[in-house]
Design an enzyme around this catalytic site. Structure first.
Site, short mmCIF file in Angstrom:
data_model
loop_
_atom_site.label_atom_id
_atom_site.label_comp_id
_atom_site.label_asym_id
_atom_site.label_seq_id
_atom_site.Cartn_x
_atom_site.Cartn_y
_atom_site.Cartn_z
N LYS A 1 -4.57 33.97 35.09
CA LYS A 1 -4.29 32.93 36.09
C LYS A 1 -5.48 32.02 36.34
O LYS A 1 -5.44 31.16 37.21
CB LYS A 1 -3.87 33.58 37.43
CG LYS A 1 -2.57 34.35 37.36
CD LYS A 1 -1.38 33.41 37.37
CE LYS A 1 -0.07 34.19 37.34
NZ LYS A 1 1.06 33.33 37.01
N ASN A 2 -6.56 32.24 35.60
CA ASN A 2 -7.79 31.51 35.91
C ASN A 2 -7.82 30.09 35.35
O ASN A 2 -7.41 29.85 34.23
CB ASN A 2 -8.96 32.33 35.35
CG ASN A 2 -10.28 31.68 35.61
OD1 ASN A 2 -10.65 30.72 34.95
ND2 ASN A 2 -10.99 32.17 36.59
#
Lengths: 338, 328
Positions: free
Chosen positions: A121-122
């Protein structure tokens, strides 16, 4: 001797390689809102990072330190920024060729990919990758890297954004790109990201130019096959309507196709609210207001009651010359960002 | 990523546990020995904004100490005029907006050098009209919104090329009516909020045709799933934060009634921890301040009794935006 393999542990406080850096503990001042009791390893690594940043020190050691911190907190955007500065400084000073460190952009990209797989999700990871690839001006292997990411999450927004950047930056509107989208849609016909990207590479990039011969028909057929396999999947319906608009083909051409999924007089056989929706427009356009209303009533009452107010609004528009909400005349402009 | 104790989700989705949510937000700052606290340091200034907005909506605006809040915001400002997430972090537009919003809510904009902030924000606009998030140049419609809202609060929209910014946002509209991060990128409810926000705060919503606005509102209404919750993209899971991104967008388009509000309210309320307060992304997960504020914003938009009214364009209490911009 310091090691730069990210799996090796470094004790910053005792390793002689770090003796020339003065660690700077966080100054929380007198501000209770910001006092933080960190995990000890993180405290030490961060105080060395502050020490390094204070003297604007860039060496292969910094790669190890920033990798350590990113391993603990991948979203720390300041650390990513400093790491990129260090990489650029090393390249400029020929530091990549130091035998002890032997870092390279290739190694960096491999390391980034391993972090990306850990932290799906970064944001920062993909921007870092973009900065590097833009600097290297070489996209070799990059599509394969994003394909690896799609294997675990085929709708990852950050990866798709990066993929589009790659396609634009390196002009990869090619057969490989088209084939990859076909494969992803074969794996999951509900993947809206892949539908969007397919539009981007086939028609969206054209602006006001006309598509090549055969493209419109090919895309219509592709969407129809996908709809037949999952008639309640909204993505290929939206895609189909967009392709028709681009090809200046009227919605009415879909009448028979839609009636297969929504035979309005045999309610029990209706399989798609999207088909019903388009049919209401077609009936409206062709002056069959009774049937158009019937479709919208069915949607409000039975096939999509959550949005009954929307369908009632559509009913009020029937027979007027107001546009039914389908047309978005604009096509995204593709900016080449070199 | 939470290591805190399990969440006690309510079996009574008719009630909003106001006092518990206030306590939960107050408690966030006392959890400094928890591992996850420092993991979110890069979001600290956002976190203060989320918590403070929630407290305003819960009608308890002084539950966080005002002076300490102002001092913390001041400590995050860089000489460039921008703000970092925390005193040690680089300046970025995302935190710069949070800083300015916090100060706007507590009516203390004069506590920082806002002229420098204007210079910082204006310096991030690119020739295409888009804004970069920081010196590293990442471009995203989110940054157009954060940049323009910051300037609007400071009454300095004249410092940038608004027409170009609007043009960039319009170029991001897709065939399905939605908007993405850059031209061509997939429609996403969060990006739609930022794009409609830009068009609203620059009085440019009419640059979208009626048909186009209706298509977009129809797409947004499709985000509601049979259980009442909202998702961000087709075929994705529902999440409490979309109670804000989708609802605020529908509100800006004047089509809030296109979804089933009762079903949504029941679903949002089922995501609260009735013992310790706070909301999770969905029932069964850990609560956090991000999902807590957006749950409350969603409830406020559909007029949940007892909550203060939220402004769908600015994500601040209407009391604040009225004070800043006069009544609309």
């Amino acid at each position: 001797m310091a090691s730069y393999d990210s799996d090796d542990e470094v004790d910053y406080a005792t390793d002689p390689a770090w003796a020339h850096i003065t660690p700077l503990p966080q100054d929380d001042g007198e501000n209770p809102l910001a006092q933080i009791a960190y995990h000890p390893d993180y405290v030490v690594a961060m105080s060395y990072l502050r020490g390094v940043m204070a003297i604007n020190y860039h060496s292969a050691q910094v790669l190890k330190l920033t990798a350590d911190i990113i391993g603990m907190n991948a979203a720390h955007y300041t650390v990513w920024g400093y790491r990129f500065k260090t990489l650029m400084a090393l390249e400029a000073s020929n530091g990549f060729n130091d035998e002890e460190t032997s870092w390279s952009w290739r190694k960096e990209l491999d390391w980034v990919q391993s972090i990306a797989k850990q932290y799906e999700k970064n944001y920062q990871i993909w921007h870092h990758r973009q900065l590097i690839i833009n600097h290297l001006n070489d996209a070799t292997g990059e599509r394969e890297r994003t394909n690896e990411m799609f294997a675990s999450d085929s709708k990852n927004y950050h990866v798709w954004t990066y993929r589009q950047w790659l396609v634009k930056r390196f002009n990869l509107f090619d057969k490989e790109e088209l084939d990859t989208m076909e494969l992803l849609l074969k794996e999951d016909v509900r993947n809206n990201s892949a539908w969007n990207h397919r539009y981007f590479i086939t028609l969206g990039r054209l602006g006001t130019d006309s598509p090549a011969d055969g493209v419109i028909n090919r895309e219509i057929e592709l969407a129809k096959v996908a709809i037949s396999s999952a008639p309640q999947n909204p993505s290929p319906w939206n895609y189909l309507k967009a392709v028709l608009r681009k090809g200046n083909i009227g919605l009415a051409s879909l009448k028979d196709f839609c009636e297969q999924f929504a035979p309005i007089d045999s309610e029990d056989e209706i399989k798609s609210s999207h088909a019903l929706d388009i049919l209401s427009e077609i009936y409206d356009e062709t002056g069959n207001l009774g049937k158009a209303e019937q479709a919208l009533v069915l949607l409000a009452a039975k096939y999509d009651p959550v949005r009954k107010n929307y369908w009632r609004y559509r009913k009020r528009l029937l027979g007027s010359n107001e546009n039914v909400p389908t047309a978005s005349e604009k096509t995204p402009i593709v900016h080449a960002t070199a | 990523m939470s290591i805190s104790s399990p969440v006690a989700f309510t079996n009574n989705p008719d009630e909003l546990f106001v006092k518990k949510h206030v306590k939960y937000i107050q408690s966030l700052d006392t959890r400094k020995d928890e591992f996850e606290y420092w993991l979110t340091e890069h979001l600290r200034l956002n976190g203060v904004y989320w918590g403070l907005t929630a407290l305003h909506l819960l009608n308890d605006p002084t539950a966080l100490p005002r002076d300490e809040t102002i001092n913390f915001v001041k400590s995050c400002q860089h000489p460039s005029g921008g703000f970092g997430a925390h005193p040690d972090h680089d300046a970025h537009l995302l935190y710069t907006l949070s800083a300015i919003q916090i100060l706007a809510m507590v009516d203390a904009l004069d506590a920082v050098d806002t002229a420098a902030t204007v210079t910082y924000v204006a310096g991030l606009q690119k020739p295409s009209g888009v804004f970069a998030g920081d010196e590293w140049g990442e471009e995203d419609t989110r940054f157009v919104y954060t940049g323009l809202q910051t300037l609007k609060i400071l009454d300095r929209l004249d410092a940038v090329d608004v027409e170009k910014a609007v043009g960039f946002v319009l170029a991001c509209q897709n065939y399905d009516g939605g908007f993405g991060v850059v031209p061509g990128a997939e429609s996403h409810s969060g990006q739609i909020f930022t794009c409609l926000g830009v068009l609203s705060l620059t009085n440019s919503l009419d640059r979208l045709s009626t048909a186009s606005r209706d298509q977009l509102a129809g797409w947004l209404a499709q985000r509601q799933l049979p259980n009442g919750g909202l998702n961000g993209r087709p075929e994705k899971l529902e999440d409490v934060c979309y109670s804000w991104w989708v609802l605020s967008s529908l509100a800006m388009l004047g089509k809030l009634h296109w979804i089933d509000q009762n079903k949504l309210v029941g679903w949002i309320l089922s995501c609260q921890d009735e013992v310790r307060g706070g909301f999770a992304d969905r029932k069964g997960n850990a609560v956090d301040v991000f999902h807590t504020v957006f749950a409350l914003c969603g409830l406020s938009l559909v007029g949940w009794g007892g909550l203060k009214e939220v402004d769908p364009v600015y994500c601040m209490p209407v009391e604040t935006t009225k004070r800043l911009f006069g009544s609309k």
